[in-house]
Write a protein that holds these residues in place. Structure first.
Motif, mmCIF file in Angstrom:
data_model
loop_
_atom_site.group_PDB
_atom_site.id
_atom_site.type_symbol
_atom_site.label_atom_id
_atom_site.label_comp_id
_atom_site.label_asym_id
_atom_site.label_seq_id
_atom_site.Cartn_x
_atom_site.Cartn_y
_atom_site.Cartn_z
ATOM 1 N N MET A 21 -25.406 51.549 -1.103
ATOM 2 C CA MET A 21 -24.297 50.720 -1.595
ATOM 3 C C MET A 21 -24.284 49.413 -0.800
ATOM 4 N N GLY A 39 -18.957 45.713 -3.424
ATOM 5 C CA GLY A 39 -17.847 46.362 -4.114
ATOM 6 C C GLY A 39 -18.243 46.924 -5.470
ATOM 7 N N GLU A 66 -19.594 50.288 -4.897
ATOM 8 C CA GLU A 66 -18.487 51.217 -4.631
ATOM 9 C C GLU A 66 -17.856 51.663 -5.951
ATOM 10 N N SER A 67 -17.638 50.708 -6.861
ATOM 11 C CA SER A 67 -17.046 51.039 -8.160
ATOM 12 C C SER A 67 -17.943 51.974 -8.946
ATOM 13 N N ARG A 95 -17.628 55.379 -7.484
ATOM 14 C CA ARG A 95 -16.312 55.961 -7.829
ATOM 15 C C ARG A 95 -16.287 56.435 -9.273
ATOM 16 N N ALA A 134 -14.852 55.015 -1.724
ATOM 17 C CA ALA A 134 -16.223 54.648 -1.370
ATOM 18 C C ALA A 134 -16.198 53.383 -0.529
ATOM 19 N N SER A 135 -16.994 53.374 0.544
ATOM 20 C CA SER A 135 -17.087 52.194 1.403
ATOM 21 C C SER A 135 -18.543 51.851 1.657
ATOM 22 N N HIS A 136 -18.971 50.669 1.201
ATOM 23 C CA HIS A 136 -20.363 50.287 1.458
ATOM 24 C C HIS A 136 -20.556 49.871 2.907
ATOM 25 N N VAL A 158 -18.538 58.044 1.457
ATOM 26 C CA VAL A 158 -17.794 58.398 0.247
ATOM 27 C C VAL A 158 -16.944 59.621 0.568
#
Ligand code: CU
Length: 70
Positions: A12, A15, A18-19, A22, A36-38, A43
């Motif tokens: 990732m 953003g 992340e989407s 998700r 979720a955080s890149h 996650v």
């Protein structure tokens, strides 16, 4: 009772990624929340263990094009 699973996910970079993660994970039946955080390669998934399991969640992330490291 919901369980929480934290996964290390690589690949990732923004953003949008992340989407995508998700979206993919929330399609798994029994999943109630996905973070979720890149930046952290992380996650966090809340799910009902009667309906979903780790393998299904990992599979959804891999199908979206990201790697699960642990
Ligand atoms: Cu991205």
């Amino acid at each position: 009772m919901a369980e929480e699973l934290t996964l290390k996910v690589t690949g990732m970079t923004c953003g949008g990624c992340e989407s995508a993660v998700r979206r993919a994970v929330s399609m798994v039946g029994g999943v109630s929340d996905v973070m979720a955080s890149h930046r952290d390669d992380k996650v966090v998934v809340k799910y009902d263990p009667a309906k979903a399991d780790r393998a299904a969640i990992v599979h959804a992330i891999q199908n979206a094009g990201y790697a699960v490291a642990g």
